[in-house]
Design a protein around this motif. Structure first.
Motif, PDB file in Angstrom:
ATOM      1  N   TYR A  49       1.009  -1.161   0.004  1.00 30.29           N
ATOM      2  CA  TYR A  49       0.262   0.415  -0.314  1.00 30.29           C
ATOM      3  C   TYR A  49       0.824   1.103  -0.268  1.00 30.29           C
ATOM      4  CZ  TYR A  49      -4.223  -2.709   0.634  1.00 30.29           C
ATOM      5  OH  TYR A  49      -5.173  -3.599   0.744  1.00 30.29           O
ATOM      6  N   THR A  50       0.886   1.929  -0.971  1.00 32.65           N
ATOM      7  CA  THR A  50       1.579   3.211  -0.916  1.00 32.65           C
ATOM      8  C   THR A  50       2.001   4.062  -0.186  1.00 32.65           C
ATOM      9  OG1 THR A  50       0.734   4.219  -2.672  1.00 32.65           O
ATOM     10  CG2 THR A  50       2.135   2.986  -3.700  1.00 32.65           C
ATOM     11  N   GLY A  51       0.646   4.449   0.438  1.00 34.78           N
ATOM     12  CA  GLY A  51       0.933   5.212   1.280  1.00 34.78           C
ATOM     13  C   GLY A  51       0.936   5.156   2.838  1.00 34.78           C
ATOM     14  N   SER A  52       0.757   4.049   3.179  1.00 38.32           N
ATOM     15  CA  SER A  52       1.281   3.611   4.395  1.00 38.32           C
ATOM     16  C   SER A  52       2.537   2.582   4.358  1.00 38.32           C
ATOM     17  CB  SER A  52       0.135   2.577   5.363  1.00 38.32           C
ATOM     18  OG  SER A  52       0.304   1.177   4.618  1.00 38.32           O
ATOM     19  N   GLY A  53       3.051   2.084   3.676  1.00 36.44           N
ATOM     20  CA  GLY A  53       4.043   1.750   2.702  1.00 36.44           C
ATOM     21  C   GLY A  53       3.490  -0.139   3.701  1.00 36.44           C
ATOM     22  N   ASN A  54       2.554  -0.624   3.953  1.00 38.63           N
ATOM     23  CA  ASN A  54       2.627  -2.516   4.318  1.00 38.63           C
ATOM     24  C   ASN A  54       2.544  -2.723   3.313  1.00 38.63           C
ATOM     25  OD1 ASN A  54       1.727  -1.195   6.760  1.00 38.63           O
ATOM     26  ND2 ASN A  54      -0.718  -1.373   6.781  1.00 38.63           N
ATOM     27  N   THR A  55       3.207  -4.093   3.398  1.00 40.54           N
ATOM     28  CA  THR A  55       3.863  -4.887   2.663  1.00 40.54           C
ATOM     29  C   THR A  55       3.344  -6.389   2.526  1.00 40.54           C
ATOM     30  OG1 THR A  55       5.427  -4.650   3.945  1.00 40.54           O
ATOM     31  CG2 THR A  55       5.690  -3.860   2.460  1.00 40.54           C
ATOM     32  N   TYR A  56       2.999  -7.214   1.429  1.00 42.67           N
ATOM     33  CA  TYR A  56       2.862  -7.839   1.849  1.00 42.67           C
ATOM     34  C   TYR A  56       3.347  -8.769   0.780  1.00 42.67           C
ATOM     35  CZ  TYR A  56      -0.906  -5.468   4.124  1.00 42.67           C
ATOM     36  OH  TYR A  56      -1.735  -4.555   4.977  1.00 42.67           O
ATOM     37  N   TYR A  57       3.473 -10.392   1.518  1.00 47.26           N
ATOM     38  CA  TYR A  57       4.129 -11.915   0.548  1.00 47.26           C
ATOM     39  C   TYR A  57       3.387 -12.814  -0.086  1.00 47.26           C
ATOM     40  CZ  TYR A  57       8.023  -8.132   1.847  1.00 47.26           C
ATOM     41  OH  TYR A  57       8.712  -7.203   1.334  1.00 47.26           O
ATOM     42  N   ALA A  58       3.467 -13.568  -1.103  1.00 47.70           N
ATOM     43  CA  ALA A  58       3.425 -14.634  -1.039  1.00 47.70           C
ATOM     44  C   ALA A  58       3.478 -15.976  -0.136  1.00 47.70           C
ATOM     45  CB  ALA A  58       2.848 -15.485  -2.589  1.00 47.70           C
ATOM     46  N   ASP A  59       3.483 -16.984  -0.030  1.00 45.78           N
ATOM     47  CA  ASP A  59       3.643 -17.644   0.736  1.00 45.78           C
ATOM     48  C   ASP A  59       4.646 -18.334   0.146  1.00 45.78           C
ATOM     49  OD1 ASP A  59       1.122 -19.234   2.551  1.00 45.78           O
ATOM     50  OD2 ASP A  59       2.449 -17.367   2.982  1.00 45.78           O
ATOM     51  N   SER A  60       5.068 -18.162  -0.581  1.00 56.23           N
ATOM     52  CA  SER A  60       6.127 -19.354  -1.896  1.00 56.23           C
ATOM     53  C   SER A  60       7.145 -17.851  -1.485  1.00 56.23           C
ATOM     54  CB  SER A  60       5.368 -19.331  -3.503  1.00 56.23           C
ATOM     55  OG  SER A  60       5.353 -18.003  -3.582  1.00 56.23           O
ATOM     56  N   VAL A  61       7.594 -17.128  -1.782  1.00 56.17           N
ATOM     57  CA  VAL A  61       8.836 -16.345  -1.731  1.00 56.17           C
ATOM     58  C   VAL A  61       8.866 -15.389  -0.204  1.00 56.17           C
ATOM     59  CG1 VAL A  61       7.837 -15.827  -4.251  1.00 56.17           C
ATOM     60  CG2 VAL A  61       7.339 -13.697  -2.603  1.00 56.17           C
ATOM     61  N   LYS A  62       7.946 -15.387   0.765  1.00 55.55           N
ATOM     62  CA  LYS A  62       7.986 -14.862   2.103  1.00 55.55           C
ATOM     63  C   LYS A  62       9.693 -15.305   2.481  1.00 55.55           C
ATOM     64  CE  LYS A  62       4.551 -14.881   3.838  1.00 55.55           C
ATOM     65  NZ  LYS A  62       2.975 -15.139   4.954  1.00 55.55           N
ATOM     66  N   GLY A  63      10.579 -14.371   3.489  1.00 59.94           N
ATOM     67  CA  GLY A  63      11.779 -13.861   3.921  1.00 59.94           C
ATOM     68  C   GLY A  63      12.884 -14.439   2.419  1.00 59.94           C
ATOM     69  N   ARG A  64      12.014 -14.160   1.046  1.00 59.92           N
ATOM     70  CA  ARG A  64      13.018 -14.208  -0.166  1.00 59.92           C
ATOM     71  C   ARG A  64      13.183 -13.522  -0.135  1.00 59.92           C
ATOM     72  NH1 ARG A  64      12.880 -17.706  -4.219  1.00 59.92           N
ATOM     73  NH2 ARG A  64      11.182 -18.642  -3.598  1.00 59.92           N
ATOM     74  N   PHE A  65      11.785 -12.378  -0.818  1.00 60.19           N
ATOM     75  CA  PHE A  65      11.845 -11.496  -1.178  1.00 60.19           C
ATOM     76  C   PHE A  65      11.613  -9.716  -0.496  1.00 60.19           C
ATOM     77  CE2 PHE A  65      10.188 -13.408  -6.083  1.00 60.19           C
ATOM     78  CZ  PHE A  65      11.060 -14.082  -6.103  1.00 60.19           C
ATOM     79  N   THR A  66      11.819  -8.963  -1.067  1.00 58.55           N
ATOM     80  CA  THR A  66      11.172  -8.099  -0.506  1.00 58.55           C
ATOM     81  C   THR A  66      10.885  -6.987  -1.016  1.00 58.55           C
ATOM     82  OG1 THR A  66      12.896  -8.356   1.097  1.00 58.55           O
ATOM     83  CG2 THR A  66      11.803  -6.175   1.403  1.00 58.55           C
TER      84      THR A  66
END
Length: 124
Positions: A49-66
């Motif tokens: 979310y570009t306003g808050s900066g909150n980020t979310y990840y698919a399980d397949s990439v969590k911990g590897r992608f930012t």
């Protein structure tokens, strides 16, 4: 009118890293990185979310992608570490310009603006 231009794709060996960039013009409410491998449906991997900066990840990439954004440079990034052959795909950045629920942040049908895509190939 939102315009998106991706860059940064390429070929790497498994375990390597790449950083994708997406130059953004226009207002966005939520942005995401999606990917599509041959013969597969387009899937969301990371959203912000570009306003808050909150980020979310698919399980397949969590911990590897930012996923991150540089508001001064009007650029969205996807830092990809510990890449695997199954990460091979065309990667797209996408934008949504109005409210979007958490349930839709990985739904490609909701995002109305897309970049041209950049290829990522990971060899074993």
């Amino acid at each position: 009118q939102v315009q998106l231009v991706e860059s940064g794709g390429g070929s790497v060996q498994a375990g390597g890293s790449l950083r994708l960039s997406c130059a953004v013009s226009g207002y966005t409410y939520c942005m995401g990185w999606f990917r599509q491998a041959p013969g597969k449906e387009r899937e969301g991997v990371a959203s912000i979310y570009t306003g808050s900066g909150n980020t979310y990840y698919a399980d397949s990439v969590k911990g590897r992608f930012t996923i991150s954004q540089d508001n001064a440079k009007r650029t969205l990034y996807l830092q990809m570490n510990s890449l695997k052959p199954e990460d091979t795909a065309m990667y797209y950045c996408a934008a949504h310009t109005s409210g979007i629920s958490l349930g839709d942040i990985f739904n490609p049908r909701v995002f109305g603006r897309w970049g041209q895509g950049t290829q990522v190939t990971v060899s074993s």
